[in-house]
Design a protein around this motif. Structure first.
Motif, PDB file in Angstrom:
ATOM      1  N   ASN A   1       1.063  -1.060   0.376  1.00 28.07           N
ATOM      2  CA  ASN A   1      -0.698   0.069   0.431  1.00 28.07           C
ATOM      3  C   ASN A   1       0.817   1.073   0.004  1.00 28.07           C
ATOM      4  OD1 ASN A   1      -2.346  -0.867   0.230  1.00 28.07           O
ATOM      5  ND2 ASN A   1      -2.145  -1.808   1.964  1.00 28.07           N
ATOM      6  N   ALA A   2       2.060   1.192   0.481  1.00 30.52           N
ATOM      7  CA  ALA A   2       2.644   2.723   0.746  1.00 30.52           C
ATOM      8  C   ALA A   2       3.384   2.793  -1.018  1.00 30.52           C
ATOM      9  CB  ALA A   2       4.464   2.189   1.721  1.00 30.52           C
ATOM     10  N   ARG A   3       4.124   1.434  -2.200  1.00 35.47           N
ATOM     11  CA  ARG A   3       4.196   1.891  -3.198  1.00 35.47           C
ATOM     12  C   ARG A   3       2.895   2.173  -3.674  1.00 35.47           C
ATOM     13  NH1 ARG A   3       8.894  -0.824  -4.629  1.00 35.47           N
ATOM     14  NH2 ARG A   3       8.007  -0.846  -6.856  1.00 35.47           N
ATOM     15  N   LEU A   4       1.181   1.812  -3.602  1.00 36.51           N
ATOM     16  CA  LEU A   4       0.541   2.330  -4.012  1.00 36.51           C
ATOM     17  C   LEU A   4      -0.104   3.426  -4.007  1.00 36.51           C
ATOM     18  CD1 LEU A   4      -1.074  -1.073  -4.102  1.00 36.51           C
ATOM     19  CD2 LEU A   4      -0.127   0.069  -6.763  1.00 36.51           C
ATOM     20  N   TYR A   5       1.111   4.218  -2.739  1.00 40.55           N
ATOM     21  CA  TYR A   5       0.118   5.313  -2.119  1.00 40.55           C
ATOM     22  C   TYR A   5       0.004   6.912  -3.218  1.00 40.55           C
ATOM     23  CZ  TYR A   5       0.245   9.570   0.079  1.00 40.55           C
ATOM     24  OH  TYR A   5      -0.505  10.416   1.433  1.00 40.55           O
ATOM     25  N   SER A   6       0.635   6.730  -4.190  1.00 41.13           N
ATOM     26  CA  SER A   6       0.716   7.729  -5.577  1.00 41.13           C
ATOM     27  C   SER A   6      -0.510   7.190  -6.291  1.00 41.13           C
ATOM     28  CB  SER A   6       1.880   8.368  -6.203  1.00 41.13           C
ATOM     29  OG  SER A   6       2.351   7.141  -6.387  1.00 41.13           O
ATOM     30  N   THR A   7      -1.336   5.797  -6.335  1.00 42.98           N
ATOM     31  CA  THR A   7      -1.830   5.574  -7.644  1.00 42.98           C
ATOM     32  C   THR A   7      -2.921   5.771  -6.643  1.00 42.98           C
ATOM     33  OG1 THR A   7      -1.822   3.518  -7.357  1.00 42.98           O
ATOM     34  CG2 THR A   7      -0.054   4.511  -7.958  1.00 42.98           C
ATOM     35  N   PRO A   8      -3.899   5.284  -7.425  1.00 47.45           N
ATOM     36  CA  PRO A   8      -6.328   5.675  -6.649  1.00 47.45           C
ATOM     37  C   PRO A   8      -6.136   4.003  -6.177  1.00 47.45           C
ATOM     38  CG  PRO A   8      -5.886   5.767  -8.913  1.00 47.45           C
ATOM     39  CD  PRO A   8      -4.700   5.667  -8.704  1.00 47.45           C
ATOM     40  N   ILE A   9      -5.183   3.695  -6.706  1.00 45.37           N
ATOM     41  CA  ILE A   9      -5.519   1.509  -6.761  1.00 45.37           C
ATOM     42  C   ILE A   9      -5.319   1.122  -4.562  1.00 45.37           C
ATOM     43  CG2 ILE A   9      -4.010  -0.688  -6.397  1.00 45.37           C
ATOM     44  CD1 ILE A   9      -3.504  -0.289  -9.282  1.00 45.37           C
ATOM     45  N   HIS A  10      -5.838   0.409  -3.773  1.00 41.40           N
ATOM     46  CA  HIS A  10      -5.887   0.665  -2.591  1.00 41.40           C
ATOM     47  C   HIS A  10      -5.760  -0.615  -1.657  1.00 41.40           C
ATOM     48  CE1 HIS A  10      -5.862   0.785   1.481  1.00 41.40           C
ATOM     49  NE2 HIS A  10      -6.938   0.745   2.143  1.00 41.40           N
ATOM     50  N   LEU A  11      -5.351  -1.289  -1.442  1.00 44.47           N
ATOM     51  CA  LEU A  11      -5.339  -3.068  -0.794  1.00 44.47           C
ATOM     52  C   LEU A  11      -5.887  -3.314   1.105  1.00 44.47           C
ATOM     53  CD1 LEU A  11      -5.172  -6.054  -2.462  1.00 44.47           C
ATOM     54  CD2 LEU A  11      -2.948  -5.788  -0.698  1.00 44.47           C
ATOM     55  N   VAL A  12      -6.107  -3.846   0.667  1.00 47.54           N
ATOM     56  CA  VAL A  12      -7.410  -3.506   1.931  1.00 47.54           C
ATOM     57  C   VAL A  12      -7.301  -5.496   2.498  1.00 47.54           C
ATOM     58  CG1 VAL A  12      -9.768  -3.980   3.004  1.00 47.54           C
ATOM     59  CG2 VAL A  12      -9.265  -2.308   1.759  1.00 47.54           C
ATOM     60  N   PRO A  13      -6.661  -5.699   3.222  1.00 46.86           N
ATOM     61  CA  PRO A  13      -6.142  -7.108   3.848  1.00 46.86           C
ATOM     62  C   PRO A  13      -7.161  -7.547   4.462  1.00 46.86           C
ATOM     63  CG  PRO A  13      -4.058  -5.533   4.212  1.00 46.86           C
ATOM     64  CD  PRO A  13      -6.062  -4.588   4.047  1.00 46.86           C
ATOM     65  N   ILE A  14      -7.906  -8.692   4.112  1.00 47.65           N
ATOM     66  CA  ILE A  14      -8.725  -9.570   5.297  1.00 47.65           C
ATOM     67  C   ILE A  14      -8.216 -10.675   5.730  1.00 47.65           C
ATOM     68  CG2 ILE A  14     -10.490  -8.382   3.830  1.00 47.65           C
ATOM     69  CD1 ILE A  14     -10.679 -10.564   1.974  1.00 47.65           C
ATOM     70  N   GLY A  15      -9.287 -11.689   6.394  1.00 51.08           N
ATOM     71  CA  GLY A  15      -8.637 -12.981   6.961  1.00 51.08           C
ATOM     72  C   GLY A  15      -7.538 -12.653   8.117  1.00 51.08           C
ATOM     73  N   ILE A  16      -7.003 -14.407   8.090  1.00 47.25           N
ATOM     74  CA  ILE A  16      -5.884 -14.154   9.223  1.00 47.25           C
ATOM     75  C   ILE A  16      -4.220 -13.905   8.492  1.00 47.25           C
ATOM     76  CG2 ILE A  16      -5.060 -15.903  11.037  1.00 47.25           C
ATOM     77  CD1 ILE A  16      -7.826 -16.902  11.101  1.00 47.25           C
ATOM     78  N   PRO A  17      -3.707 -13.231   9.119  1.00 47.22           N
ATOM     79  CA  PRO A  17      -2.760 -13.666   8.380  1.00 47.22           C
ATOM     80  C   PRO A  17      -1.833 -14.328   8.922  1.00 47.22           C
ATOM     81  CG  PRO A  17      -2.972 -11.856  10.101  1.00 47.22           C
ATOM     82  CD  PRO A  17      -3.837 -12.484  10.451  1.00 47.22           C
ATOM     83  N   ALA A  18      -0.842 -14.861   8.457  1.00 49.54           N
ATOM     84  CA  ALA A  18       0.406 -15.495   8.107  1.00 49.54           C
ATOM     85  C   ALA A  18       1.534 -15.277   7.405  1.00 49.54           C
ATOM     86  CB  ALA A  18      -0.306 -16.959   7.051  1.00 49.54           C
ATOM     87  N   TRP A  19       2.611 -16.462   8.100  1.00 53.11           N
ATOM     88  CA  TRP A  19       4.307 -16.138   7.247  1.00 53.11           C
ATOM     89  C   TRP A  19       3.876 -16.828   5.946  1.00 53.11           C
ATOM     90  CZ3 TRP A  19       7.957 -13.255   9.678  1.00 53.11           C
ATOM     91  CH2 TRP A  19       7.234 -12.950  11.440  1.00 53.11           C
ATOM     92  N   LEU A  20       4.961 -16.089   5.439  1.00 54.19           N
ATOM     93  CA  LEU A  20       5.369 -16.735   4.103  1.00 54.19           C
ATOM     94  C   LEU A  20       6.894 -16.535   2.957  1.00 54.19           C
ATOM     95  CD1 LEU A  20       5.139 -14.685   1.736  1.00 54.19           C
ATOM     96  CD2 LEU A  20       2.772 -14.052   2.237  1.00 54.19           C
ATOM     97  N   LYS A  21       6.793 -17.445   2.635  1.00 55.57           N
ATOM     98  CA  LYS A  21       8.766 -17.037   2.030  1.00 55.57           C
ATOM     99  C   LYS A  21       8.754 -16.530   0.975  1.00 55.57           C
ATOM    100  CE  LYS A  21      13.265 -20.231   3.069  1.00 55.57           C
ATOM    101  NZ  LYS A  21      13.384 -21.083   2.947  1.00 55.57           N
TER     102      LYS A  21
END
Length: 688
Positions: free
Chosen positions: A335-355
């Motif tokens: 979202n920080a990278r997309l700050y200057s664009t109209p696109i916004h990402l909304v996280p839902i659900g349970i967070p987890a670790w990934l590689k």
């Protein structure tokens, strides 16, 4: 070494009462004898009795006058000077009285002059050290954020610096601490040899060092233009080592098959060439058999080559660029990278670790979100992490229909010019051993774009960053005497001291009472380390009497589940190391940590602040901890008293306050201190 003190108040009172009693009885006896011999009457008899008792009355009145006007003010002056020597900034609550009251202006002038001189010295020191303080703050900030474990030791292999990452790596190990020997932390011959042969020009040396069940890769460098300090850069190489061994074994298993298939093909080709030269008419059956062999060996060779390629891809994916990433951190950065664009990402659900290769994955997701925003005509999309069997599914969700596979294939061929070598989206997917497909949601109203990613055997959110520690370095340790200097001859300021205290079920240690809490703190280079502590509650194996609970506040519920004494004492012995022990009324605490039936030995020298205070101020009453804390105006946090760690810290502060007074009397080594301490050991004990 003997010092002259004010006589004790009890001694003066005893002498005064003895003289008063003797003169009183002598006067009465004399008056009775004269009265019997002379038989005076009236005024003559009264004058006779007054004359005989006048000496006793004079002594009593003189003693009372001296006590109120001279002796008591002298004791107040004694306390005031002792406090001023130990803590020049302490409050003044012992004003001079009686015949010494005239000294008050001179004493105030002396006190203010001393304080002003100290203030000027501190101001000059602050002005001169401002640049050094700024560098120190920058160094401490760098140490806290640097995620590479660092250790710095002096020429005697004593630790003078470590950072947060090193504290995390060696968590729970008492061998990590300022002033402690490196060989108490990492004991290996290869490291010792590397330290001994390390060149002074800063050239690195490497060594693999075992630590428990892990292997640490250690890079050593001698820091030039210093007192031969050595910097150790550590990395946990256990997983890399295990992965490397796994891949080596798999490659070793593949190579014999590849060599066998290659040799079979070479033999078949040689036979074909030989038969072709020998006769133009080849044996059909023989050629058919050779064709079969060549076909089988070619298929087997292709199969093993595919396995080799897959293994190489896996080695590439398991490289250092694929690291554990917390999904919420990933979405926040996206979202920080997309700050200057109209696109916004909304996280839902349970967070987890990934590689993932986090920088590459951010760019990949950014490009995919741009494509999805155009496809769905929506600026707000959702992201969800779904748990698979051995994979993590990163889903990008929108309202609408899934993306057709043909369009996804086009997206995979798009190049990303902002990354080195301009890889395509498909290249980045293969780098993560991933793929890309779109599917509808069960509600048929939403659709998803799914990316499978490697999972991490890790649960729970990232740990909350620890608060900054008050100390991670002390370069003055390098100026201390060598460790092999006889401890009895070492200056008191250079001693490594562990101040400790115990809380027990009662005072009858020889009749079954035992420890329920053990606390300690460390003094290194005459500094009380705020965070290098030992604080352990102990299960006594019996109920805690209410009378004891009234003092220290600990109940049976507080020690339930705590380790027993036979486990806690070895831990405390590991914590103390080679340090000198310090306690207030040490005889009691030393008896507590040497219970019957336990083999843990504490055979180091022991300093007792109660005995030191009694030896320095023999003429003053009260050498218990509460009295001394008040006498020297030492800081005592609320609730710290009668807790093991709190009393240990108070004892350490008391020692630092008494040290200048010891040095002023020429007591500078441990041997001289123990001699002074022994001189007070056989005298009447004060309450403690």
């Amino acid at each position: 070494m003997t010092y002259r003190h004010l006589p004790k108040h009890q001694h003066l009172l005893g002498i005064w009462l003895a003289l008063g009693g003797l003169t009183l009885f002598g006067g009465i006896f004399t008056a009775l004898w004269l009265d019997a011999r002379l038989s005076p009457t009236g005024i003559a008899q009264l004058l006779l009795w007054l004359a005989c008792l006048s000496t006793s009355v004079t002594i009593c009145l003189s003693g009372l006058l001296l006590s109120r006007r001279l002796i008591t003010p002298l004791r107040h002056l004694h306390v005031l000077l002792a406090r001023l020597a130990a803590n020049p900034d302490a409050r003044d609550d012992f004003p001079l009285e009686g015949w010494l009251q005239g000294l008050t202006p001179d004493l105030e002038r002396l006190r203010e002059g001393w304080r002003n001189d100290r203030q000027r010295l501190e101001t000059a020191h602050t002005d001169g050290a401002r640049s050094a303080a700024r560098i120190r703050r920058e160094l401490e900030a760098l140490l806290q954020i640097l995620d590479i474990p660092l250790l710095l030791c002096d020429q005697h292999q004593r630790l003078v610096l470590f950072n947060h990452a090193a504290e995390t790596l060696f968590e729970g190990c008492h061998g990590l601490g300022l002033g402690k020997r490196l060989d108490n932390l990492l004991t290996t011959r290869s490291l010792h040899d590397a330290l001994q042969t390390l060149p002074d020009d800063g050239s690195p040396r490497e060594a693999y060092v075992p630590f428990g069940e892990r292997w640490l890769h250690c890079t050593l460098r001698r820091i030039s233009a210093t007192q031969r300090e050595t910097l150790l850069i550590l990395r946990d190489a256990t997983d890399n080592w295990a992965n490397d061994m796994t891949y080596r074994r798999q490659l070793g298993d593949l190579l014999p098959d590849l060599r066998r298939h290659s040799a079979s093909l070479s033999s078949a080709a040689s036979v074909l060439i030989h038969q072709g030269k020998k006769s133009s008419e080849a044996d059909t059956h023989f050629h058919r058999r050779l064709d079969t062999v060549i076909e089988e060996e070619s298929l087997a060779l292709n199969k093993h080559l595919e396995q080799l390629g897959a293994l190489l891809d896996e080695m590439r994916r398991e490289g250092d660029r694929l690291v554990p990433v917390w999904s919420n951190d990933l979405f926040q950065s996206l979202n920080a990278r997309l700050y200057s664009t109209p696109i916004h990402l909304v996280p839902i659900g349970i967070p987890a670790w990934l590689k993932a290769d986090a920088p590459a994955l951010l760019v990949l997701l950014e490009r995919l979100l741009e494509r999805l925003a155009t496809h769905s005509c929506q600026a707000t999309l959702e992201a969800e992490i779904c748990l698979g069997n051995r994979r993590i599914y990163l889903d990008l969700i929108w309202v609408g229909d899934p993306v057709r596979q043909q369009e996804l294939s086009t997206w995979c061929g798009m190049q990303i010019e902002t990354l080195p070598l301009s890889p395509t989206i498909g290249d980045l997917l293969r780098h993560h051993d991933s793929d890309l497909w779109s599917l509808p949601d069960a509600d048929r109203h939403h659709a998803r774009l799914r990316l499978p990613l490697p999972a991490v055997e890790k649960v729970g959110a990232p740990e909350t960053p620890r608060p900054p520690r008050p100390e991670f370095h002390d370069f003055g340790i390098a100026e201390l005497p060598p460790p092999d200097t006889a401890v009895m001859q070492r200056p008191l300021r250079t001693l490594e001291i562990v101040a400790f205290d115990t809380e027990t079920t009662g005072l009858a240690l020889r009749r079954g009472d035992t420890i329920i809490s053990l606390g300690a703190c460390r003094i290194v280079n005459n500094r009380l380390l705020a965070d290098d502590t030992f604080d352990q509650r102990i299960d006594p194996g019996r109920s805690i009497p209410p009378d004891s609970t009234a003092i220290h506040g600990l109940t049976d519920d507080d020690v339930e589940g705590a380790p027993p004494l036979n486990i806690a004492l070895p831990r405390f012995r590991d914590y103390t190391g080679d340090a000198v022990l310090l306690a207030h009324n040490a005889a009691f605490d030393m008896l507590a940590i040497h219970p019957p039936g336990h083999s843990v030995e504490f055979d180091m020298p022991v300093i007792d602040t109660l005995l030191i205070s009694r030896a320095l101020d023999e003429g003053l009453d009260g050498h218990d901890l509460d009295t001394l804390v008040a006498r020297f105006d030492l800081p005592s946090p609320p609730g710290a008293r009668h807790t093991a760690l709190g009393d240990a810290r108070l004892t350490a502060s008391l020692w630092l306050a008494l040290l200048p007074r010891l040095e002023a009397r020429g007591i500078v080594t441990l041997e001289e201190l123990l001699t002074l301490q022994a001189s007070a050991f056989d005298k009447e004990d004060a309450s403690a």
